[in-house]
Motif scaffolding. Structure first.
Motif, PDB file in Angstrom:
ATOM      1  N   GLY A   1       5.431  -1.821 -16.957  1.00 52.33           N
ATOM      2  CA  GLY A   1       5.956  -0.496 -16.654  1.00 52.33           C
ATOM      3  C   GLY A   1       6.146   0.340 -17.905  1.00 52.33           C
ATOM      4  N   ASP A   2       6.589  -0.309 -18.988  1.00 54.56           N
ATOM      5  CA  ASP A   2       6.764   0.407 -20.253  1.00 54.56           C
ATOM      6  C   ASP A   2       5.421   0.905 -20.778  1.00 54.56           C
ATOM      7  OD1 ASP A   2       8.494   1.150 -22.608  1.00 54.56           O
ATOM      8  OD2 ASP A   2       7.084  -0.199 -23.605  1.00 54.56           O
ATOM      9  N   VAL A   3       4.394   0.078 -20.647  1.00 49.42           N
ATOM     10  CA  VAL A   3       3.050   0.500 -21.077  1.00 49.42           C
ATOM     11  C   VAL A   3       2.569   1.677 -20.239  1.00 49.42           C
ATOM     12  CG1 VAL A   3       0.629  -0.224 -21.238  1.00 49.42           C
ATOM     13  CG2 VAL A   3       2.447  -1.777 -21.971  1.00 49.42           C
ATOM     14  N   ILE A   4       2.796   1.615 -18.921  1.00 52.07           N
ATOM     15  CA  ILE A   4       2.371   2.706 -18.035  1.00 52.07           C
ATOM     16  C   ILE A   4       3.108   3.991 -18.380  1.00 52.07           C
ATOM     17  CG2 ILE A   4       2.376   3.506 -15.643  1.00 52.07           C
ATOM     18  CD1 ILE A   4       1.931   0.621 -14.783  1.00 52.07           C
ATOM     19  N   ARG A   5       4.396   3.894 -18.641  1.00 53.87           N
ATOM     20  CA  ARG A   5       5.167   5.091 -18.971  1.00 53.87           C
ATOM     21  C   ARG A   5       4.725   5.693 -20.293  1.00 53.87           C
ATOM     22  NH1 ARG A   5       9.892   3.703 -20.125  1.00 53.87           N
ATOM     23  NH2 ARG A   5      10.015   1.514 -19.496  1.00 53.87           N
ATOM     24  N   ARG A   6       4.447   4.845 -21.256  1.00 52.16           N
ATOM     25  CA  ARG A   6       3.963   5.352 -22.546  1.00 52.16           C
ATOM     26  C   ARG A   6       2.592   6.000 -22.412  1.00 52.16           C
ATOM     27  NH1 ARG A   6       6.471   3.477 -27.262  1.00 52.16           N
ATOM     28  NH2 ARG A   6       8.183   2.013 -26.911  1.00 52.16           N
ATOM     29  N   ALA A   7       1.753   5.433 -21.553  1.00 53.12           N
ATOM     30  CA  ALA A   7       0.391   5.952 -21.409  1.00 53.12           C
ATOM     31  C   ALA A   7       0.345   7.255 -20.626  1.00 53.12           C
ATOM     32  CB  ALA A   7      -0.496   4.903 -20.731  1.00 53.12           C
ATOM     33  N   THR A   8       1.252   7.424 -19.675  1.00 53.22           N
ATOM     34  CA  THR A   8       1.208   8.595 -18.798  1.00 53.22           C
ATOM     35  C   THR A   8       2.181   9.699 -19.189  1.00 53.22           C
ATOM     36  OG1 THR A   8       2.801   7.542 -17.298  1.00 53.22           O
ATOM     37  CG2 THR A   8       0.449   7.201 -16.850  1.00 53.22           C
ATOM     38  N   GLY A   9       3.141   9.398 -20.049  1.00 55.94           N
ATOM     39  CA  GLY A   9       4.098  10.417 -20.454  1.00 55.94           C
ATOM     40  C   GLY A   9       5.263  10.590 -19.502  1.00 55.94           C
ATOM     41  N   PHE A  10       5.345   9.781 -18.447  1.00 50.72           N
ATOM     42  CA  PHE A  10       6.489   9.845 -17.539  1.00 50.72           C
ATOM     43  C   PHE A  10       7.687   9.125 -18.166  1.00 50.72           C
ATOM     44  CE2 PHE A  10       3.077  10.445 -14.363  1.00 50.72           C
ATOM     45  CZ  PHE A  10       3.560  11.601 -13.752  1.00 50.72           C
ATOM     46  N   THR A  11       8.866   9.574 -17.822  1.00 48.43           N
ATOM     47  CA  THR A  11      10.092   8.957 -18.312  1.00 48.43           C
ATOM     48  C   THR A  11      10.702   8.075 -17.238  1.00 48.43           C
ATOM     49  OG1 THR A  11      11.451  10.833 -17.573  1.00 48.43           O
ATOM     50  CG2 THR A  11      10.513  10.955 -19.785  1.00 48.43           C
ATOM     51  N   GLU A  12      11.752   7.346 -17.611  1.00 43.66           N
ATOM     52  CA  GLU A  12      12.454   6.508 -16.632  1.00 43.66           C
ATOM     53  C   GLU A  12      13.089   7.354 -15.541  1.00 43.66           C
ATOM     54  OE1 GLU A  12      15.201   3.756 -18.228  1.00 43.66           O
ATOM     55  OE2 GLU A  12      13.778   2.835 -19.631  1.00 43.66           O
ATOM     56  N   GLU A  13      13.560   8.550 -15.908  1.00 41.16           N
ATOM     57  CA  GLU A  13      14.149   9.434 -14.895  1.00 41.16           C
ATOM     58  C   GLU A  13      13.123   9.857 -13.862  1.00 41.16           C
ATOM     59  OE1 GLU A  13      14.482   9.730 -18.097  1.00 41.16           O
ATOM     60  OE2 GLU A  13      16.628   9.288 -18.397  1.00 41.16           O
ATOM     61  N   ASP A  14      11.869  10.061 -14.305  1.00 35.13           N
ATOM     62  CA  ASP A  14      10.818  10.458 -13.372  1.00 35.13           C
ATOM     63  C   ASP A  14      10.495   9.354 -12.369  1.00 35.13           C
ATOM     64  OD1 ASP A  14      10.572  12.887 -14.696  1.00 35.13           O
ATOM     65  OD2 ASP A  14       9.087  12.091 -16.104  1.00 35.13           O
ATOM     66  N   MET A  15      10.675   8.097 -12.780  1.00 36.55           N
ATOM     67  CA  MET A  15      10.293   6.978 -11.927  1.00 36.55           C
ATOM     68  C   MET A  15      11.476   6.310 -11.250  1.00 36.55           C
ATOM     69  SD  MET A  15       7.294   5.151 -14.175  1.00 36.55           S
ATOM     70  CE  MET A  15       5.743   5.999 -14.482  1.00 36.55           C
ATOM     71  N   THR A  16      12.677   6.816 -11.464  1.00 29.94           N
ATOM     72  CA  THR A  16      13.862   6.203 -10.873  1.00 29.94           C
ATOM     73  C   THR A  16      14.097   6.755  -9.470  1.00 29.94           C
ATOM     74  OG1 THR A  16      14.884   5.909 -13.045  1.00 29.94           O
ATOM     75  CG2 THR A  16      16.337   5.835 -11.117  1.00 29.94           C
ATOM     76  N   VAL A  17      14.193   5.855  -8.511  1.00 32.73           N
ATOM     77  CA  VAL A  17      14.475   6.208  -7.115  1.00 32.73           C
ATOM     78  C   VAL A  17      15.651   5.366  -6.653  1.00 32.73           C
ATOM     79  CG1 VAL A  17      13.593   6.251  -4.756  1.00 32.73           C
ATOM     80  CG2 VAL A  17      12.097   6.851  -6.647  1.00 32.73           C
ATOM     81  N   ARG A  18      16.677   6.023  -6.105  1.00 36.48           N
ATOM     82  CA  ARG A  18      17.889   5.310  -5.714  1.00 36.48           C
ATOM     83  C   ARG A  18      17.701   4.497  -4.444  1.00 36.48           C
ATOM     84  NH1 ARG A  18      20.758   5.228 -10.291  1.00 36.48           N
ATOM     85  NH2 ARG A  18      20.914   7.314 -11.213  1.00 36.48           N
ATOM     86  N   THR A  19      17.005   5.054  -3.485  1.00 39.90           N
ATOM     87  CA  THR A  19      16.891   4.398  -2.174  1.00 39.90           C
ATOM     88  C   THR A  19      15.673   3.492  -2.134  1.00 39.90           C
ATOM     89  OG1 THR A  19      15.621   6.283  -1.326  1.00 39.90           O
ATOM     90  CG2 THR A  19      18.006   6.329  -1.038  1.00 39.90           C
ATOM     91  N   GLY A  20      15.828   2.355  -1.449  1.00 40.33           N
ATOM     92  CA  GLY A  20      14.709   1.454  -1.235  1.00 40.33           C
ATOM     93  C   GLY A  20      14.029   1.745   0.085  1.00 40.33           C
ATOM     94  N   GLY A  21      12.870   1.154   0.300  1.00 38.55           N
ATOM     95  CA  GLY A  21      12.148   1.419   1.541  1.00 38.55           C
ATOM     96  C   GLY A  21      11.058   0.403   1.746  1.00 38.55           C
ATOM     97  N   GLY A  22      10.370   0.563   2.869  1.00 39.38           N
ATOM     98  CA  GLY A  22       9.256  -0.322   3.157  1.00 39.38           C
ATOM     99  C   GLY A  22       9.654  -1.444   4.085  1.00 39.38           C
ATOM    100  N   ASN A  23       8.726  -1.834   4.924  1.00 44.86           N
ATOM    101  CA  ASN A  23       8.942  -2.914   5.869  1.00 44.86           C
ATOM    102  C   ASN A  23       7.754  -3.858   5.810  1.00 44.86           C
ATOM    103  OD1 ASN A  23       8.573  -4.123   8.773  1.00 44.86           O
ATOM    104  ND2 ASN A  23      10.738  -3.525   8.608  1.00 44.86           N
ATOM    105  N   MET A  24       8.016  -5.152   5.698  1.00 41.55           N
ATOM    106  CA  MET A  24       6.940  -6.126   5.532  1.00 41.55           C
ATOM    107  C   MET A  24       6.068  -6.202   6.780  1.00 41.55           C
ATOM    108  SD  MET A  24       8.851  -9.158   3.385  1.00 41.55           S
ATOM    109  CE  MET A  24       7.313 -10.059   3.212  1.00 41.55           C
TER     110      MET A  24
END
Length: 498
Positions: A171-194
């Motif tokens: 994830g750190d490599v992806i963030r460095r490569a794309t210029g996104f920050t942790e705030e951009d990728m932080t989501v409080r709510t979870g989701g998805g159903n198996m």
């Protein structure tokens, strides 16, 4: 004293540049065009410059009232874009996907892979290709295996995609490569159903009966990439640098066009800036000359080629408009070097294994019998491959000379070695000579004492035939031999261009 001499020399050359009639004229022309753009229709639509600097045309249509009316209209349009169904749906999907747990993605991948394999076996039975080797080497089966193998470890994870991107090394490599920050990728709510993920994977696997699984994966990647580029157009430029030697020409042109539209949207919303420099005017003049030549050419087929060249020349304005920081410059440089290294590895594998298809027109086997083949990687022509590497190798050298840590410098050194070996195996004489000339120019620009190193290299030229392999020596000494098919073909093209 030496520092003062160097400063005086630098001021002397700087005064020569500033006193140049050509550069002075270009600078004046650039200032004039930039002022016209700023105070004209372009600046009125895309920028927020003060209204008192507007041209007489806008004063005639209403002056400040027209500007105020346009400002209200622009804000309304911006809100409409922000509240549009596409943008809201993209935000919802991005938040939902970031909040999904990795086990949901693992379940989808495993289900997709399993049903893809089942469908591939059923299709093989129906078509009669029931041999074990044919089934195992089937593209759908190979993709299915990759999906299952990559999905099973994710099923065991309890993290969400957002948490993984913010806390893991990948994830750190992806963030460095794309210029996104942790705030951009932080989501409080979870989701998805198996269960839903398993059902979606089953549906995707069933669709592979008619559609290739690679095409389905590519379609999903394109949709996700389109939204990401809309959010951050710089990533479109980054994609162009990375996929330049990989994707077909028209696909690259499509990526460039879409990125340009996203850039204009950001420019309209005042999220990006526009500036013009003297070199930009030179690029515009070159594009105009190309376009004019295409229209007045005696061959009607030249126009499409010229339009393609002008289209790719627009990528220059994307780069100067979006890549405006050292961080993005480093990202684009690293993307081009990594991409060049990957295709060079592929080219070297095909070269040393003898699996590359060798065209007789690329090498005169009667004169160069010791050379059994030439590397060309994904560019279909060894000379084009050599030209590409000549452009990438100086970037790799620049990354190597930058003050990095040990791992980055070692990686740059490895990439440079692979790129250099790929250039040698291309056996492109023009590309190798161009690289030597580029090295000489770089050394002379690097430090004035490098002239001694250049003179030493020139003095060593007579001794090179005794050191270098005979195949390389014969390749260069026959560069002017008219019996060489490559040389005779080029000379014939110069003499009879039509």
């Amino acid at each position: 004293m030496r520092r003062n001499d160097e400063k005086r020399g630098g001021h002397f050359f700087l005064s020569l540049v500033r006193g140049s009639i050509i550069l002075g004229g270009l600078e004046a022309l650039t200032i004039l065009i930039y002022r016209k753009l700023k105070c004209g229709l372009f600046g009125f639509i895309f920028t927020g410059y003060p209204t008192e600097n507007r041209s007489a045309f806008f004063e005639w249509v209403g002056g400040t009232r027209a500007a105020a009316l346009w400002e209200r209209l622009r804000k309304w349009l911006c809100r409409s874009i922000e509240d549009s169904l596409f943008v809201r749906f993209g935000r919802y999907c991005s938040g939902f996907l970031l909040g999904c747990r990795l086990k949901v993605y693992g379940t989808f991948a495993a289900s997709f892979g399993a049903y893809t394999a089942v469908i591939a076996v059923i299709r093989a039975l129906l078509t009669g290709d029931v041999s074990g080797e044919d089934i195992l080497l089937n593209d759908s089966i190979m993709i299915a295996v990759v999906l299952i193998v990559s999905g099973l470890p994710l099923v065991l994870s309890k993290k969400s995609l957002s948490e993984a991107l913010c806390s893991s090394f990948v994830g750190d490599v992806i963030r460095r490569a794309t210029g996104f920050t942790e705030e951009d990728m932080t989501v409080r709510t979870g989701g998805g159903n198996m269960s839903t993920a398993f059902l979606a994977g089953m549906i995707f696997g069933a669709v592979t009966y008619k559609v290739s699984p690679a095409l389905l994966i590519a379609a999903v990647a394109v949709i996700v990439g389109a939204y990401i580029v809309l959010v951050k157009p710089e990533l479109g430029v980054l994609a162009l640098f990375f996929f330049m030697p990989i994707l077909p020409t028209m696909v690259l042109l499509g990526i460039e066009g879409y990125t340009f539209v996203c850039y204009l949207i950001k420019l309209f919303r005042r999220k990006r800036v526009f500036r013009a420099e003297p070199v930009d005017i030179a690029a515009l003049a070159f594009a105009f000359v190309l376009l004019t030549g295409g229209f007045i050419s005696v061959s009607s087929s030249s126009l499409m080629q010229v339009l393609l060249m002008v289209g790719f020349l627009c990528a220059y304005f994307l780069v100067v408009g979006l890549i405006r920081s050292m961080e993005w410059l480093v990202r684009c440089s690293a993307a081009s070097v990594i991409s060049g290294t990957l295709i060079s590895v592929y080219g070297l594998i095909t070269y040393f294994t003898g699996t590359a298809v060798m065209d007789d027109a690329w090498l005169d086997t009667e004169l160069f019998g010791a050379i059994t083949g030439r590397a060309y990687a994904t560019l279909e022509n060894p000379n084009m491959y050599g030209e590409y590497l000549v452009l990438i190798i100086p970037i790799a050298v620049g990354i190597l000379l930058r003050r990095w840590g040990g791992m980055r410098k070692s990686g740059a050194f490895v990439c440079l070695g692979i790129l250099g070996l790929g250039l040698v195996c291309s056996w492109s004489r023009g590309a190798m000579l161009a690289l030597v000339l580029a090295m000489v120019v770089f050394l002379l620009m690097w430090h004035r004492r490098a002239i001694f190193l250049v003179l030493g290299g020139v003095a060593a030229l007579p001794f090179l035939p005794a050191i270098l392999p005979a195949s390389i020596v014969s390749r260069y000494f026959d560069i002017g031999n008219m019996a060489d098919t490559s040389t005779s073909y080029r000379v014939g093209g110069w003499r009879h261009p039509l």
